[in-house]
Design a protein around this motif. Structure first.
Motif, mmCIF file in Angstrom:
data_model
loop_
_atom_site.group_PDB
_atom_site.id
_atom_site.type_symbol
_atom_site.label_atom_id
_atom_site.label_comp_id
_atom_site.label_asym_id
_atom_site.label_seq_id
_atom_site.Cartn_x
_atom_site.Cartn_y
_atom_site.Cartn_z
ATOM 1 N N SER A 276 0.831 -1.189 0.000
ATOM 2 C CA SER A 276 0.000 0.000 0.000
ATOM 3 C C SER A 276 0.876 1.253 0.000
ATOM 4 C CB SER A 276 -0.960 -0.007 1.186
ATOM 5 O OG SER A 276 -0.291 0.366 2.360
ATOM 6 N N VAL A 277 0.501 2.171 -0.848
ATOM 7 C CA VAL A 277 1.222 3.429 -1.007
ATOM 8 C C VAL A 277 0.663 4.408 0.019
ATOM 9 C CG1 VAL A 277 1.692 5.320 -2.628
ATOM 10 C CG2 VAL A 277 1.546 2.962 -3.460
ATOM 11 N N PRO A 278 1.511 5.194 0.684
ATOM 12 C CA PRO A 278 0.989 6.145 1.672
ATOM 13 C C PRO A 278 -0.077 7.052 1.049
ATOM 14 C CG PRO A 278 3.388 6.078 1.755
ATOM 15 C CD PRO A 278 2.976 5.239 0.588
ATOM 16 N N PRO A 279 -1.088 7.424 1.833
ATOM 17 C CA PRO A 279 -2.141 8.293 1.289
ATOM 18 C C PRO A 279 -1.601 9.678 0.953
ATOM 19 C CG PRO A 279 -2.485 7.859 3.631
ATOM 20 C CD PRO A 279 -1.362 6.984 3.186
ATOM 21 N N GLU A 280 -2.354 10.375 0.142
ATOM 22 C CA GLU A 280 -1.902 11.673 -0.344
ATOM 23 C C GLU A 280 -1.519 12.618 0.789
ATOM 24 O OE1 GLU A 280 -4.842 13.252 -2.968
ATOM 25 O OE2 GLU A 280 -4.458 11.755 -4.514
ATOM 26 N N HIS A 281 -2.345 12.662 1.832
ATOM 27 C CA HIS A 281 -2.058 13.653 2.875
ATOM 28 C C HIS A 281 -0.759 13.342 3.605
ATOM 29 C CE1 HIS A 281 -3.086 11.098 6.318
ATOM 30 N NE2 HIS A 281 -4.038 10.611 5.566
ATOM 31 N N ALA A 282 -0.429 12.036 3.706
ATOM 32 C CA ALA A 282 0.823 11.672 4.365
ATOM 33 C C ALA A 282 2.021 12.077 3.510
ATOM 34 C CB ALA A 282 0.847 10.167 4.641
ATOM 35 N N LEU A 283 1.923 11.785 2.216
ATOM 36 C CA LEU A 283 3.008 12.187 1.312
ATOM 37 C C LEU A 283 3.159 13.698 1.301
ATOM 38 C CD1 LEU A 283 2.219 9.716 -1.597
ATOM 39 C CD2 LEU A 283 4.332 9.758 -0.255
ATOM 40 N N MET A 284 2.032 14.373 1.307
ATOM 41 C CA MET A 284 2.002 15.834 1.276
ATOM 42 C C MET A 284 2.766 16.413 2.467
ATOM 43 S SD MET A 284 -1.680 17.666 1.608
ATOM 44 C CE MET A 284 -1.863 19.120 2.635
ATOM 45 N N GLU A 285 2.509 15.847 3.662
ATOM 46 C CA GLU A 285 3.207 16.363 4.847
ATOM 47 C C GLU A 285 4.677 15.969 4.828
ATOM 48 O OE1 GLU A 285 1.345 15.376 8.488
ATOM 49 O OE2 GLU A 285 -0.573 16.315 7.951
ATOM 50 N N GLN A 286 4.923 14.709 4.482
ATOM 51 C CA GLN A 286 6.293 14.213 4.470
ATOM 52 C C GLN A 286 7.162 15.014 3.503
ATOM 53 O OE1 GLN A 286 7.813 11.682 6.081
ATOM 54 N NE2 GLN A 286 9.664 11.405 4.858
ATOM 55 N N LEU A 287 6.593 15.346 2.347
ATOM 56 C CA LEU A 287 7.406 15.944 1.284
ATOM 57 C C LEU A 287 7.277 17.458 1.246
ATOM 58 C CD1 LEU A 287 6.487 13.306 -1.447
ATOM 59 C CD2 LEU A 287 8.557 13.380 -0.047
ATOM 60 N N GLY A 288 6.378 17.994 2.034
ATOM 61 C CA GLY A 288 6.204 19.440 2.032
ATOM 62 C C GLY A 288 5.636 19.967 0.725
#
Lengths: 249, 249
Positions: free
Chosen positions: A39-51
């Motif tokens: 499973s690929v991290p959800p959008e909001h998680a990637l968004m926070e992780q990657l800024g």
DNA sequence: AAGTGGTCTAGACCACTCC
DNA sequence: GAGTGGTCTAGACCACTTA
């Protein structure tokens, strides 16, 4: 652990952010770090992780989905897709499935196998070095008992872990490879040839009868995986495809 | 007039806005209303005209560009693209270009032409009705003076305006059609056959020699345009393509 | 210098579907 | 009900190219 997957996504600072994200995840998928089903991290998680903003993350994921690397569903999220089993016209094709798709009984027999360095004529035919460790196989596929396709294949030991221990008793080599190796590139060539004496005898056709010869070589990240020559009696095979001027229809 | 082009873009209210925009413009392109070279209104004009945000308009245009229907450049704007001349592996291929690309001299001769209702065997071979008005042509293509490809073609009068007045003296029918007709769908089949006696004589090969037979039919919005059978001596032809598991490489 | 597309943000609302 | 992706907005700044 979700964190470990999130941490694996590294941007390289080259080009647009959405493309950095796309390439980062693509590399994790095609390298096998994220196997199908992951499973690929959800959008909001990637968004926070990657800024990055959600639109930017979304754009990368949409493109990956369009390329077929991931599958996205609302609520259940995004997972790494299984590579497509069949491909365009010159596909990585499962002969058993093809035959059964025609409603015929499928059977096959491994006529010969030799492991180690290829014989000179084999090395020549497949364009490989004599010192490469390969398995060389000849397989006859039958449909409703009649010879259907003659397959001659080499498999690179370095590109197919588990090759030594597999005897292809229950799965023909092509299908076994589909499940036991990754590939990132394939080259196909198709031509018409007359059946040679030995080939004609095996296929139960007359010598010189026109056959389609499909040659395919696959690599995984420049590591050769396999090369195969499939000889199809011409009267029994056609490859068909449908296109529009701007793409497949 | 920019206004008339803007006004031509009509949304149908079905599905996402970006997709309505994409389909509206796509239809204008593939119908021929906006021929290649036509300039597409800039994003801000479409945005005002359609009452959508720029991102939404942009998304539609980006997708059309990715599909190859339009070409976008900063400052100079967006124009309708020319349909791709060559196509994947089984392309709408110009034989003159193919031969010249190999560095050989190209020549061709129209061996026969008949207009009107097809003969029974021709109708059978191409799967058309006997009452359809078609031109039936046989063309031999040569590379460096040697027979290269034998082409048998029918062209539907209804799908190719100007057919009656064209004698194919300077342009072979395949290339003429590329410039004088539109097509929206094509079907290809490839198989291996032995050359018949007449074909072998024309191609200067021995009877029964294996040949690749490429059959192609094209339509424009369900109006048949042309159907062609290209016979390639097998020893001289290969079709080659390169793929990755997730698409062409 | 100005017009065009390319990218990005911060936020919003909606649609789907699993729990 | 809540988590996920799908869509959309209004604005911003930047990059490129032509006039």
């Amino acid at each position: 652990m979700t964190d470990s997957r999130l941490d694996a996504v590294k941007l390289d600072g080259a080009g647009p952010v959405y493309d950095q994200i796309r390439r980062a995840i693509r590399d994790l998928v095609v390298s096998g770090s994220w196997p199908p089903g992951t499973s690929v991290p959800p959008e909001h998680a990637l968004m926070e992780q990657l800024g990055a903003s959600r639109m930017t993350v979304h754009r990368a994921l949409v493109q990956l989905a369009r390329e077929g690397l991931i599958t996205r569903r609302r609520r259940s999220g995004t997972i790494v897709a299984s590579p497509p089993a069949s491909h365009a016209m010159f596909d990585i094709l499962s002969i058993p499935e093809e035959v059964r798709g025609l409603g015929q009984d499928y059977a096959y027999k491994v006529l010969s196998r030799s492991d180690g360095r290829p014989a000179p004529d084999v090395a020549e035919r497949f364009g490989i070095k004599r010192w490469e460790k390969v398995a060389h196989l000849v397989v006859l596929h039958r449909a409703d008992g009649k010879p259907h396709v003659l397959e001659e294949r080499i498999i690179h030991a370095a590109g197919a872990p588990g090759l030594e221990d597999e005897d292809f008793a229950v799965t023909p080599p092509g299908d076994w490879l589909l499940e036991h190796s990754l590939w990132s590139q394939a080259e196909h060539a198709i031509s018409a040839v007359g059946a040679g004496a030995a080939e004609a005898a095996l296929l139960e056709i007359t010598e010189g009868e026109p056959c389609l010869l499909v040659e395919r070589r696959t690599w995984n990240q420049s590591q050769p995986v396999t090369a195969v020559r499939l000889l199809h009696p011409g009267s029994r095979h056609r490859f068909v495809g449908r296109f529009g001027p701007y793409g497949r229809v």
